[in-house]
Design a protein around this motif. Structure first.
Motif, PDB file in Angstrom:
ATOM      1  N   GLN A 204     -13.550 -17.186   8.791  1.00  0.00           N
ATOM      2  CA  GLN A 204     -12.861 -18.490   8.855  1.00  0.00           C
ATOM      3  C   GLN A 204     -13.539 -18.710  10.461  1.00  0.00           C
ATOM      4  O   GLN A 204     -13.179 -17.996  11.518  1.00  0.00           O
ATOM      5  CB  GLN A 204     -11.406 -18.271   9.173  1.00  0.00           C
TER       6      GLN A 204
ATOM      7  N   TYR B  61      -5.712 -19.011  10.761  1.00  0.00           N
ATOM      8  CA  TYR B  61      -4.726 -20.178   9.850  1.00  0.00           C
ATOM      9  C   TYR B  61      -4.901 -19.676   8.581  1.00  0.00           C
ATOM     10  O   TYR B  61      -5.739 -19.055   7.992  1.00  0.00           O
ATOM     11  CB  TYR B  61      -5.468 -21.545  10.162  1.00  0.00           C
ATOM     12  N   PRO B  62      -3.983 -20.367   7.644  1.00  0.00           N
ATOM     13  CA  PRO B  62      -3.800 -20.445   6.500  1.00  0.00           C
ATOM     14  C   PRO B  62      -5.202 -20.983   5.642  1.00  0.00           C
ATOM     15  O   PRO B  62      -5.891 -21.875   6.122  1.00  0.00           O
ATOM     16  CB  PRO B  62      -2.759 -21.408   5.964  1.00  0.00           C
TER      17      PRO B  62
ATOM     18  N   ASP C 173      -6.037 -22.814   3.248  1.00  0.00           N
ATOM     19  CA  ASP C 173      -6.251 -24.279   2.849  1.00  0.00           C
ATOM     20  C   ASP C 173      -6.130 -25.092   4.214  1.00  0.00           C
ATOM     21  O   ASP C 173      -6.111 -26.379   3.817  1.00  0.00           O
ATOM     22  CB  ASP C 173      -5.329 -24.509   1.751  1.00  0.00           C
ATOM     23  N   GLN C 174      -5.913 -24.887   5.219  1.00  0.00           N
ATOM     24  CA  GLN C 174      -5.563 -25.706   6.450  1.00  0.00           C
ATOM     25  C   GLN C 174      -6.918 -25.941   6.775  1.00  0.00           C
ATOM     26  O   GLN C 174      -7.916 -25.115   7.034  1.00  0.00           O
ATOM     27  CB  GLN C 174      -4.861 -25.082   7.404  1.00  0.00           C
TER      28      GLN C 174
ATOM     29  N   THR D 139      -7.260 -28.727   9.713  1.00  0.00           N
ATOM     30  CA  THR D 139      -7.371 -29.153  11.025  1.00  0.00           C
ATOM     31  C   THR D 139      -5.955 -28.828  11.748  1.00  0.00           C
ATOM     32  O   THR D 139      -4.852 -28.373  10.975  1.00  0.00           O
ATOM     33  CB  THR D 139      -7.621 -30.838  11.243  1.00  0.00           C
ATOM     34  N   ASP D 140      -5.851 -28.881  12.996  1.00  0.00           N
ATOM     35  CA  ASP D 140      -4.672 -28.596  13.429  1.00  0.00           C
ATOM     36  C   ASP D 140      -4.076 -29.860  13.866  1.00  0.00           C
ATOM     37  O   ASP D 140      -2.625 -29.812  14.314  1.00  0.00           O
ATOM     38  CB  ASP D 140      -4.646 -27.693  14.799  1.00  0.00           C
TER      39      ASP D 140
ATOM     40  N   SER E 212      -2.099 -33.455  13.401  1.00  0.00           N
ATOM     41  CA  SER E 212      -0.955 -34.137  12.389  1.00  0.00           C
ATOM     42  C   SER E 212      -1.631 -35.333  11.681  1.00  0.00           C
ATOM     43  O   SER E 212      -2.549 -36.003  12.078  1.00  0.00           O
ATOM     44  CB  SER E 212       0.324 -34.540  12.870  1.00  0.00           C
TER      45      SER E 212
END
Length: 300
Positions: A56, A179-180, A182-183, A185-186, A188
């Motif tokens: 990752q 991070y998970p 499938d994430q 970006t951080d 919103s």
């Protein structure tokens, strides 16, 4: 999760307009950072997360590091860029093909005290007509400092990005993922919507509008599978407001249409987008106003 996973932060740095955001988007395989031909398009620290197999990589797209700081926004962008490299595991310094100038030297000086390995990515390889010019240029660059690796790439054409990723990934520490899987970006979706509008403004207005424009989302709500979004475009002068609106509102409509199409892809839903333009004198030189608009100093 496998025992031998690798995970770490990778800062993408360089002077303005060398292709940092384009590089991150192509590494991720999707658009996270906005792009335009104008320097200093990126104003915020944006994370792009790529999870593949047992690795990752968390890419940090930073504003271009520039020498002049005429306004508060320039100072905050520089702090965001330099602050973002403090605790990363790998630094990718992006330079523009056969060009090297004082701006690149300035970036290099900023990295002197950093212990993370620095990979030099020589971007815009597709623009080099005679590839024989590349070797002496690489020799000149390798004398500037001891780079962990030097990789010629074309971010736009997806050339040699796999080689760059290989150099990055093998230098990431062994760690569980942060991070998970499938994430991506951080940030919103609200932030991404504001950036989509700002990108279209920068692309549409070209040389007509200086960087005295920002976007603030005032409404961001979903009803019956339709997103209702209202965005306020802030400019510093009445003359700039007229430029943004255009003749009979045609430019603002075009910006709205193009931004809406991008936001619909992001949200995978129908979007009703309303744009307003407001004059707010001096916002780009007011740190309090900048913080209220979501600008920060680039800390994690």
């Amino acid at each position: 999760m496998a025992d031998n996973t690798r995970c770490g932060y990778v800062a993408i740095v360089g002077r303005p307009n060398v292709g940092k955001s384009t590089l991150m988007n192509h590494l991720l395989g999707q658009k996270i950072s906005i792009t335009s031909r104008k320097p200093q398009t990126t104003r915020h620290r944006v994370l792009g997360i790529k999870t593949e197999g047992d690795v990752q990589a968390i890419y940090v797209d930073t504003p271009g590091i520039h020498q002049q700081e005429p306004k508060a926004i320039n100072r905050m962008m520089n702090r965001a860029a330099t602050g973002s490299v403090k605790d990363v595991d790998v630094i990718v310094m992006v330079v523009d093909a056969l060009k090297w100038n004082e701006g690149d030297d300035h970036v290099l000086r900023k990295l002197q005290s950093n212990r993370a390995p620095v990979i030099l990515a020589i971007n815009k390889l597709d623009a080099v007509e005679d590839k024989a010019d590349l070797l002496p240029h690489i020799e000149m660059l390798s004398a500037k400092r001891e780079f962990a690796a030097i990789v010629p790439i074309s971010a736009l054409r997806n050339r040699q990005l796999d080689q760059l990723e290989e150099e990055i990934n093998r230098r990431l520490p062994e760690s569980e993922f942060f991070y998970p899987e499938d994430q991506v970006t951080d940030r919103s979706m609200r932030f991404m919507a504001a950036e989509a509008v700002r990108e279209k403004l920068m692309r549409q207005l070209g040389k007509e509008l200086p960087y005295a424009c920002s976007v603030e989302i005032e409404e961001f709500e979903s009803a019956n599978n339709v997103w209702h979004i209202s965005a306020l475009i802030l400019v510093e002068k009445a003359s700039q407001k007229r430029i943004v609106i255009g003749d009979k509102g045609d430019r603002l409509r075009k910006v709205g249409t193009e931004a809406r199409q991008d936001i619909e892809k992001l949200l995978d839903a129908k979007v009703m987008l309303k744009l307003w333009v407001k004059v707010k004198s001096g916002w780009s030189d007011d740190e309090r106003a900048l913080r209220s608009l979501g600008y920060d100093d680039g800390q994690y």
